[in-house]
Design an enzyme around this catalytic site. Structure first.
Site, PDB file in Angstrom:
ATOM      1  N   SER A   1      -2.732  17.163   2.489  1.00  0.00           N
ATOM      2  CA  SER A   1      -3.487  16.296   1.572  1.00  0.00           C
ATOM      3  C   SER A   1      -4.632  15.513   2.178  1.00  0.00           C
ATOM      4  O   SER A   1      -5.420  14.930   1.429  1.00  0.00           O
ATOM      5  CB  SER A   1      -2.549  15.301   0.899  1.00  0.00           C
ATOM      6  OG  SER A   1      -1.910  15.935  -0.166  1.00  0.00           O
TER       7      SER A   1
ATOM      8  N   SER B   1      -3.843  15.881  -2.103  1.00  0.00           N
ATOM      9  CA  SER B   1      -3.735  14.799  -3.060  1.00  0.00           C
ATOM     10  C   SER B   1      -4.668  13.625  -2.759  1.00  0.00           C
ATOM     11  O   SER B   1      -4.889  12.789  -3.628  1.00  0.00           O
ATOM     12  CB  SER B   1      -2.296  14.277  -3.106  1.00  0.00           C
ATOM     13  OG  SER B   1      -1.914  13.782  -1.823  1.00  0.00           O
TER      14      SER B   1
ATOM     15  N   LYS C   1      -5.916   5.025   0.272  1.00  0.00           N
ATOM     16  CA  LYS C   1      -5.264   5.789  -0.803  1.00  0.00           C
ATOM     17  C   LYS C   1      -4.219   4.916  -1.496  1.00  0.00           C
ATOM     18  O   LYS C   1      -3.555   4.098  -0.834  1.00  0.00           O
ATOM     19  CB  LYS C   1      -4.617   7.027  -0.167  1.00  0.00           C
ATOM     20  CG  LYS C   1      -3.933   7.987  -1.123  1.00  0.00           C
ATOM     21  CD  LYS C   1      -3.440   9.214  -0.340  1.00  0.00           C
ATOM     22  CE  LYS C   1      -2.727  10.222  -1.194  1.00  0.00           C
ATOM     23  NZ  LYS C   1      -2.325  11.422  -0.434  1.00  0.00           N
TER      24      LYS C   1
HETATM   25  N1  GLN Z   1      -0.346  20.114  -1.951  1.00  0.00           N
HETATM   26  C1  GLN Z   1       0.815  19.707  -1.227  1.00  0.00           C
HETATM   27  C2  GLN Z   1       1.884  19.233  -2.187  1.00  0.00           C
HETATM   28  O1  GLN Z   1       1.616  19.129  -3.325  1.00  0.00           O
HETATM   29  C3  GLN Z   1       0.482  18.650  -0.210  1.00  0.00           C
HETATM   30  C4  GLN Z   1       0.561  17.261  -0.693  1.00  0.00           C
HETATM   31  C5  GLN Z   1       0.374  16.240   0.374  1.00  0.00           C
HETATM   32  O2  GLN Z   1       0.053  16.565   1.531  1.00  0.00           O
HETATM   33  N2  GLN Z   1       0.666  14.999   0.042  1.00  0.00           N
HETATM   34  O3  GLN Z   1       2.974  18.975  -1.816  1.00  0.00           O
END
Ligand code: GLN
Length: 478
Positions: A178, A154, A79
């Protein structure tokens, strides 16, 4: 001939039998990357260098007879928030365009030391903030099952890179789901270790008391192996547990396995009927296989989203303050003085979602609101943790749906709050620091996949793997 979705063991067997070389393997993946360009999973493909590395590994094996590392033949994508020395790193943001990583993340170094190959850098929500991979500076990633749908976020690029067979596994980061949520939207396995297991050194910070590097793959054994190599103490991360791994015999469940789920989670109004039905079917099937499964009441369920977003936004606003155009990040041209330069650099460098979080974060931390929001959310986090620890002292694990719905259409126009609410089942693991796994559970009426989530006590990864193996209906590997 390799199976369609070979496991690492199968790949290594083929390499040993010289039915396969690392070079052919990488070429096959590179071809898949080209075929699936339109999914927008990759921000950068390390084509030439991964081929050179593959050839070197082949030579080492064939000519020199070197004992190969445990990840020989394992090709990863990473990532765009994980540092790889000498490679660009941008957190899916304009803010970090042109930034070259000066060192590799500890996790990456450990993979490479075991002969893994890194094939490219994958797309993600900007600074890992999002649930749909639509906040990236590079545009949205598309789900390979239905290219009109989001892949989840994400770590959407991570999930799609595995889903489209362009690599064996991917490293993502999981602050509130994410890794697990995109895995479930793409019909894969997603694993987030306990907080304090894998070094965060070299991981761009979103919310430091929540972030963990996680793994997306198709095969549990591959994920376990990659995890066992990356985890463990590291002098660059003081939040890590200081012993290498737990003692297996101490944390494996005894029979009958005792699991719990929350009544409130199943009666949640946003839960898609097919997911609820599959979850209930799964509970019934597990019971008939001898599991003891109890329904518990979780009266703090509705506080999890506000608590999570208050705390993570606060931490994010502080972590992101370094990107001011002077110390780090994009600098606006032709600014009129210092204040103007700060303002314009941050205005132009960050996208809308990141700005929203910075504003929310600075608001809840500001004098006058600190006690009402930040301090209160800290207390709620503590209550949730206490509650969780009580459950896992009585049960071997907790099961939950991974998400309330399946992947939604790209450009659906959902409001930020609607999107935040979709994290209702995923943030618990990060609020309490527990390890959690998402495994494929079923498909809805449109053929879109969804996952089942399993959580165990902090640092009980072995128990989590044991439960996961059992639920994947495999021979339990005690
Ligand atoms: N959807 C969650 C957020 O926007 C999780 C994001 C993540 O785990 N990086 O914070």
């Amino acid at each position: 001939m390799l199976a369609e979705h070979p496991s690492l063991e199968e790949i290594q067997q083929a390499l040993k039998n010289t039915d396969l070389t690392c070079e052919t393997l990488v070429k096959t993946y590179l071809q898949k990357i080209e075929e699936h360009r339109s999914l927008n999973a990759y921000v950068e493909v390390f084509a030439e260098e991964s081929l050179i590395r593959a050839k070197t590994l082949d030579q080492d094996h064939q000519a020199r007879g070197r004992k190969m590392g445990k990840l020989w033949g394992a090709v990863f994508s990473i990532k765009d928030v994980i540092s790889y020395e000498g490679h660009l790193l941008s957190a899916g943001s304009k803010m970090l365009q042109g930034y070259l990583a000066l060192y590799s993340a500890t996790a990456v170094e450990r993979l490479l030391a075991e002969d893994a190959i890194i094939i490219g850098r994958v797309n993600c929500d900007e600074f890992a903030m999002g649930s749909d991979n639509e906040t990236s500076y590079y545009g949205p990633v598309k789900n390979a099952i239905d290219s009109n749908r989001i892949p989840g976020g994400s770590s959407g690029g991570s999930a799609v890179s595995v889903q489209a067979n362009t690599c064996l596994m991917s490293l993502g980061s999981d602050t509130g789901g994410s890794v697990r949520q995109p895995a479930s939207f793409c019909n894969l396995i997603g694993f987030k270790p306990s907080y304090g297991r894998i070094s965060r050194h070299g991981l761009i910070a979103y919310a430091s008391s929540f972030d963990q590097i996680g793994i997306i793959g198709r095969h549990l054994d591959d994920i376990k192996l990659a995890y066992s190599i990356m985890q463990g103490p590291d002098e660059y991360d003081g939040t890590l547990l200081q012993k290498a791994s737990s003692n297996r015999s101490l944390d494996l469940p005894e029979k009958p396995i005792k699991l719990a789920y929350f009544g409130e989670a199943l009666s949640h109004e946003g839960l898609q009927p097919e997911i609820k039905a599959s979850f209930e079917k799964q509970v019934a099937a597990l019971k008939s296989n001898g599991y003891q499964i109890d329904e518990l009441s979780f009266n703090l369920l509705e506080y999890m989203i506000p608590c999570y977003y208050v705390l993570t936004s606060a931490e994010a606003s502080s972590n992101l303050s370094r990107y001011d155009g002077i110390r780090y990040g994009y600098r606006a041209k032709d600014a009129k003085g210092l204040d103007d330069m700060y303002t314009r650099s941050r205005t132009e460098g960050f996208g809308a979602e990141v700005k929203r979080r910075i504003l929310l974060g600075t608001f809840v931390l500001s004098v006058g609101y600190y006690d009402a929001y930040f301090a209160k959310a800290q207390k709620i986090r503590r209550l949730i943790k206490h509650q969780f620890d009580t459950w896992v002292s009585k049960y071997d694990g907790i099961i939950l749906p991974m998400t309330p719905t399946t992947a939604w259409p790209l450009g659906s126009g959902k409001s930020p709050v609607e999107i935040y609410l979709a994290d209702i089942y995923s943030v618990l693991a990060n609020l309490v620091g527990a390890p959690a796994m998402s495994i494929p559970l079923g498909r809805d009426d449109h053929g879109l996949p969804f996952g089942l989530q399993i959580l165990t006590a902090n640092y009980s990864e072995d128990a989590l793997f044991f439960l996961t193996e059992n639920m994947l209906n495999r021979e339990p590997g005690r």
